[in-house]
Design a protein around this motif. Structure first.
Motif, PDB file in Angstrom:
ATOM      1  N   ASN A   1       0.785  -1.235   0.000  1.00 24.36           N
ATOM      2  CA  ASN A   1       0.000   0.000   0.000  1.00 24.36           C
ATOM      3  C   ASN A   1       0.821   1.291   0.000  1.00 24.36           C
ATOM      4  OD1 ASN A   1      -2.344  -1.401  -0.152  1.00 24.36           O
ATOM      5  ND2 ASN A   1      -2.868  -1.220   2.004  1.00 24.36           N
TER       6      ASN A   1
ATOM      7  N   TYR B   1      -0.473   3.695  -2.669  1.00 19.83           N
ATOM      8  CA  TYR B   1      -1.774   4.261  -2.305  1.00 19.83           C
ATOM      9  C   TYR B   1      -1.596   5.413  -1.308  1.00 19.83           C
ATOM     10  CZ  TYR B   1      -6.304   4.943  -0.186  1.00 19.83           C
ATOM     11  OH  TYR B   1      -7.446   5.526   0.296  1.00 19.83           O
TER      12      TYR B   1
ATOM     13  N   SER C   1      -0.229   8.451  -2.876  1.00 18.58           N
ATOM     14  CA  SER C   1      -1.196   9.103  -3.765  1.00 18.58           C
ATOM     15  C   SER C   1      -2.153  10.015  -2.993  1.00 18.58           C
ATOM     16  CB  SER C   1      -2.003   8.057  -4.539  1.00 18.58           C
ATOM     17  OG  SER C   1      -2.986   7.446  -3.715  1.00 18.58           O
TER      18      SER C   1
END
Length: 87
Positions: free
Chosen positions: A68, A71, A74
């Motif tokens: 992750n 993610y 982001s």
């Protein structure tokens, strides 16, 4: 290019693992304190709010999943926005 910077497993930490997991070897300690906490309901993790309105992330493994990193990165523009609104 190596992507070792995306994962850190601190087995010697006295709190390891800080959340229950059946895969301690894949537990990512890089984001020990979740940078997504400030996003409230928009963090994308498995959380709940207590009766007193406190965000409880004790069942969330999102920042500790070794896959992750991208993610979380982001979401940094969202974190910056939240931080700038509070100043």
């Amino acid at each position: 290019m190596s992507e070792n910077y995306k994962f850190f497993n601190h087995k010697n930490c006295e709190y390891f693992p800080c959340h229950k997991t059946n895969k301690p070897e894949e537990f990512n300690c890089l984001f020990c304190y979740c940078p997504l906490y400030a996003l409230g309901k928009n963090c994308g993790g498995n959380f709940r709010y207590t009766d007193k309105g406190i965000k409880d992330c004790s069942q969330c493994l999102l920042p500790h999943n070794k896959n992750n990193y991208d993610y979380i990165m982001s979401k940094f523009q969202d974190i910056i926005k939240v931080a700038s609104e509070k100043e």
